[in-house]
Design a protein around this motif. Structure first.
Motif, PDB file in Angstrom:
ATOM      1  N   ASP A  24      36.770  35.413  49.952  1.00 37.79           N
ATOM      2  CA  ASP A  24      36.683  35.316  51.337  1.00 37.79           C
ATOM      3  C   ASP A  24      37.009  36.324  52.372  1.00 37.79           C
ATOM      4  O   ASP A  24      38.290  36.866  52.012  1.00 37.79           O
ATOM      5  CB  ASP A  24      37.279  33.529  52.748  1.00 37.79           C
ATOM      6  N   PRO A  25      36.639  37.355  51.851  1.00 35.51           N
ATOM      7  CA  PRO A  25      36.910  39.047  52.529  1.00 35.51           C
ATOM      8  C   PRO A  25      37.651  38.316  54.024  1.00 35.51           C
ATOM      9  O   PRO A  25      38.103  39.421  53.364  1.00 35.51           O
ATOM     10  CB  PRO A  25      35.191  39.221  52.758  1.00 35.51           C
ATOM     11  N   ASP A  26      38.114  38.059  54.658  1.00 31.30           N
ATOM     12  CA  ASP A  26      38.991  37.620  55.711  1.00 31.30           C
ATOM     13  C   ASP A  26      39.670  36.491  55.401  1.00 31.30           C
ATOM     14  O   ASP A  26      40.406  36.818  56.740  1.00 31.30           O
ATOM     15  CB  ASP A  26      37.595  37.599  57.667  1.00 31.30           C
ATOM     16  N   GLY A  27      39.791  35.933  54.104  1.00 35.82           N
ATOM     17  CA  GLY A  27      40.276  35.101  54.400  1.00 35.82           C
ATOM     18  C   GLY A  27      41.342  35.100  53.046  1.00 35.82           C
ATOM     19  O   GLY A  27      41.033  35.567  51.839  1.00 35.82           O
ATOM     20  N   PRO A  28      41.989  33.595  52.129  1.00 32.18           N
ATOM     21  CA  PRO A  28      42.609  33.527  51.255  1.00 32.18           C
ATOM     22  C   PRO A  28      41.646  33.176  49.885  1.00 32.18           C
ATOM     23  O   PRO A  28      40.807  33.390  50.366  1.00 32.18           O
ATOM     24  CB  PRO A  28      43.106  32.563  51.482  1.00 32.18           C
ATOM     25  N   LEU A  29      42.084  33.366  48.502  1.00 32.74           N
ATOM     26  CA  LEU A  29      41.207  33.376  48.046  1.00 32.74           C
ATOM     27  C   LEU A  29      41.096  31.534  47.214  1.00 32.74           C
ATOM     28  O   LEU A  29      42.569  31.140  47.830  1.00 32.74           O
ATOM     29  CB  LEU A  29      41.647  34.275  46.173  1.00 32.74           C
ATOM     30  N   GLU A  30      40.181  31.195  46.961  1.00 30.48           N
ATOM     31  CA  GLU A  30      39.981  29.514  46.770  1.00 30.48           C
ATOM     32  C   GLU A  30      40.059  29.840  45.124  1.00 30.48           C
ATOM     33  O   GLU A  30      39.164  30.639  44.229  1.00 30.48           O
ATOM     34  CB  GLU A  30      38.636  29.403  47.208  1.00 30.48           C
ATOM     35  N   ILE A  31      41.411  29.338  44.094  1.00 26.92           N
ATOM     36  CA  ILE A  31      41.001  29.862  43.231  1.00 26.92           C
ATOM     37  C   ILE A  31      41.600  28.004  42.253  1.00 26.92           C
ATOM     38  O   ILE A  31      42.147  27.481  42.422  1.00 26.92           O
ATOM     39  CB  ILE A  31      42.304  30.376  41.988  1.00 26.92           C
ATOM     40  N   HIS A  32      39.882  27.690  41.488  1.00 23.87           N
ATOM     41  CA  HIS A  32      40.725  26.692  40.699  1.00 23.87           C
ATOM     42  C   HIS A  32      40.453  26.949  38.966  1.00 23.87           C
ATOM     43  O   HIS A  32      39.785  27.671  38.219  1.00 23.87           O
ATOM     44  CB  HIS A  32      39.400  25.491  40.683  1.00 23.87           C
ATOM     45  N   LEU A  33      41.505  26.144  38.398  1.00 20.75           N
ATOM     46  CA  LEU A  33      40.972  26.665  37.070  1.00 20.75           C
ATOM     47  C   LEU A  33      40.817  25.340  36.146  1.00 20.75           C
ATOM     48  O   LEU A  33      41.549  24.338  36.559  1.00 20.75           O
ATOM     49  CB  LEU A  33      42.962  26.983  36.632  1.00 20.75           C
ATOM     50  N   LEU A  34      40.161  25.353  35.562  1.00 22.30           N
ATOM     51  CA  LEU A  34      39.766  23.995  34.245  1.00 22.30           C
ATOM     52  C   LEU A  34      39.928  24.173  32.902  1.00 22.30           C
ATOM     53  O   LEU A  34      39.110  25.177  32.485  1.00 22.30           O
ATOM     54  CB  LEU A  34      38.354  23.699  34.845  1.00 22.30           C
ATOM     55  N   ILE A  35      40.894  23.309  32.844  1.00 22.57           N
ATOM     56  CA  ILE A  35      40.884  23.795  30.634  1.00 22.57           C
ATOM     57  C   ILE A  35      40.212  22.276  30.326  1.00 22.57           C
ATOM     58  O   ILE A  35      40.537  21.436  30.767  1.00 22.57           O
ATOM     59  CB  ILE A  35      42.299  23.605  30.989  1.00 22.57           C
ATOM     60  N   ASP A  36      38.996  22.516  29.211  1.00 20.28           N
ATOM     61  CA  ASP A  36      37.723  21.153  29.061  1.00 20.28           C
ATOM     62  C   ASP A  36      37.753  20.615  30.136  1.00 20.28           C
ATOM     63  O   ASP A  36      37.394  19.675  30.054  1.00 20.28           O
ATOM     64  CB  ASP A  36      38.785  20.906  27.674  1.00 20.28           C
ATOM     65  N   GLY A  37      37.202  21.220  30.715  1.00 15.35           N
ATOM     66  CA  GLY A  37      36.336  20.446  31.726  1.00 15.35           C
ATOM     67  C   GLY A  37      37.383  20.101  33.279  1.00 15.35           C
ATOM     68  O   GLY A  37      37.013  19.405  34.544  1.00 15.35           O
ATOM     69  N   VAL A  38      38.829  19.798  32.834  1.00 17.57           N
ATOM     70  CA  VAL A  38      39.793  19.381  33.846  1.00 17.57           C
ATOM     71  C   VAL A  38      40.776  20.412  34.841  1.00 17.57           C
ATOM     72  O   VAL A  38      41.097  21.113  33.866  1.00 17.57           O
ATOM     73  CB  VAL A  38      40.911  18.481  32.333  1.00 17.57           C
ATOM     74  N   PRO A  39      40.310  20.240  36.092  1.00 14.83           N
ATOM     75  CA  PRO A  39      41.397  20.487  36.828  1.00 14.83           C
ATOM     76  C   PRO A  39      43.106  20.233  36.657  1.00 14.83           C
ATOM     77  O   PRO A  39      43.518  20.069  36.352  1.00 14.83           O
ATOM     78  CB  PRO A  39      41.268  20.062  38.198  1.00 14.83           C
ATOM     79  N   CYS A  40      43.129  21.784  36.131  1.00 14.42           N
ATOM     80  CA  CYS A  40      44.885  22.189  36.171  1.00 14.42           C
ATOM     81  C   CYS A  40      45.450  22.744  37.407  1.00 14.42           C
ATOM     82  O   CYS A  40      45.111  23.861  37.823  1.00 14.42           O
ATOM     83  CB  CYS A  40      45.409  22.766  35.180  1.00 14.42           C
ATOM     84  N   THR A  41      46.406  22.672  37.085  1.00 17.68           N
ATOM     85  CA  THR A  41      47.809  23.713  38.136  1.00 17.68           C
ATOM     86  C   THR A  41      47.563  24.538  37.745  1.00 17.68           C
ATOM     87  O   THR A  41      48.171  25.105  37.017  1.00 17.68           O
ATOM     88  CB  THR A  41      49.231  22.465  38.876  1.00 17.68           C
ATOM     89  N   ALA A  42      47.254  25.985  38.584  1.00 16.65           N
ATOM     90  CA  ALA A  42      48.186  26.952  38.145  1.00 16.65           C
ATOM     91  C   ALA A  42      48.693  27.545  39.324  1.00 16.65           C
ATOM     92  O   ALA A  42      48.508  27.592  40.774  1.00 16.65           O
ATOM     93  CB  ALA A  42      46.785  27.575  37.948  1.00 16.65           C
ATOM     94  N   THR A  43      49.583  28.668  38.892  1.00 13.30           N
ATOM     95  CA  THR A  43      50.518  29.915  40.483  1.00 13.30           C
ATOM     96  C   THR A  43      49.331  31.354  40.109  1.00 13.30           C
ATOM     97  O   THR A  43      49.195  31.793  39.055  1.00 13.30           O
ATOM     98  CB  THR A  43      51.669  29.625  39.408  1.00 13.30           C
ATOM     99  N   GLU A  44      48.764  31.312  41.391  1.00 12.36           N
ATOM    100  CA  GLU A  44      48.138  32.287  41.572  1.00 12.36           C
ATOM    101  C   GLU A  44      49.089  33.654  41.572  1.00 12.36           C
ATOM    102  O   GLU A  44      49.920  33.866  42.701  1.00 12.36           O
ATOM    103  CB  GLU A  44      47.494  32.433  42.400  1.00 12.36           C
ATOM    104  N   PHE A  45      49.130  34.634  41.044  1.00 19.54           N
ATOM    105  CA  PHE A  45      49.687  35.809  41.220  1.00 19.54           C
ATOM    106  C   PHE A  45      48.762  37.315  41.686  1.00 19.54           C
ATOM    107  O   PHE A  45      47.631  37.296  40.860  1.00 19.54           O
ATOM    108  CB  PHE A  45      50.574  36.546  39.851  1.00 19.54           C
ATOM    109  N   ILE A  46      48.025  37.856  42.880  1.00 23.25           N
ATOM    110  CA  ILE A  46      47.055  38.281  43.141  1.00 23.25           C
ATOM    111  C   ILE A  46      48.153  39.452  43.121  1.00 23.25           C
ATOM    112  O   ILE A  46      48.627  39.780  44.380  1.00 23.25           O
ATOM    113  CB  ILE A  46      46.407  38.513  44.565  1.00 23.25           C
TER     114      ILE A  46
END
Length: 93
Positions: A24-46
Motif C-alpha cells: 500500500d503506497p500510503d500504508g504498511p506492507l502485508e506480507i505472508h510466508l508459506l512453506i509447502d503451502g502452509v502459512p508460517c510466522t515471519a519477522t519482517e525487516f524492511i
C-alpha cells in the motif's frame, strides 16, 4: 484433483517457499510466508531509507531490527544498514 495433489503437481520439489507482499503506497506492507503451502510466522525487516527519517529515528530502527534478528539475518542487515539505497534522503545523514 485434491488440493494436496494439485500442489504436488504444481510444486514437485519439497520445501516450496512463497513470499507474498501487498504494498500500500500510503500504508504498511502485508506480507505472508508459506512453506509447502502452509502459512508460517515471519519477522519482517524492511530497510527503506526514503525521505522523512531523522538520523536518530533511523538509528533507533536499525538498533531495534538488529536486536531482533538472528545471527544470519543480522549479518545481512548490517550490510544493508551500512549504506542503504536512498540514504541521502535521511535528513543530515
Amino acid at each position: 484433483m485434491a488440493d494436496t495433489a494439485h500442489q504436488q503437481a504444481m510444486h514437485p520439489a519439497s520445501d516450496s517457499i512463497e513470499l507474498l507482499v501487498l504494498r500500500d503506497p500510503d500504508g504498511p506492507l502485508e506480507i505472508h510466508l508459506l512453506i509447502d503451502g502452509v502459512p508460517c510466522t515471519a519477522t519482517e525487516f524492511i530497510v527503506d531509507s526514503g525521505a522523512g527519517w531523522t538520523p536518530d529515528e533511523w538509528a533507533q530502527k536499525r538498533d531495534t531490527d538488529l536486536s531482533m534478528a538472528s545471527d544470519a539475518a543480522r549479518t545481512i542487515l548490517l550490510q544493508w544498514y551500512d549504506c542503504p539505497p536512498g540514504s541521502q534522503y535521511v535528513t543530515d545523514m
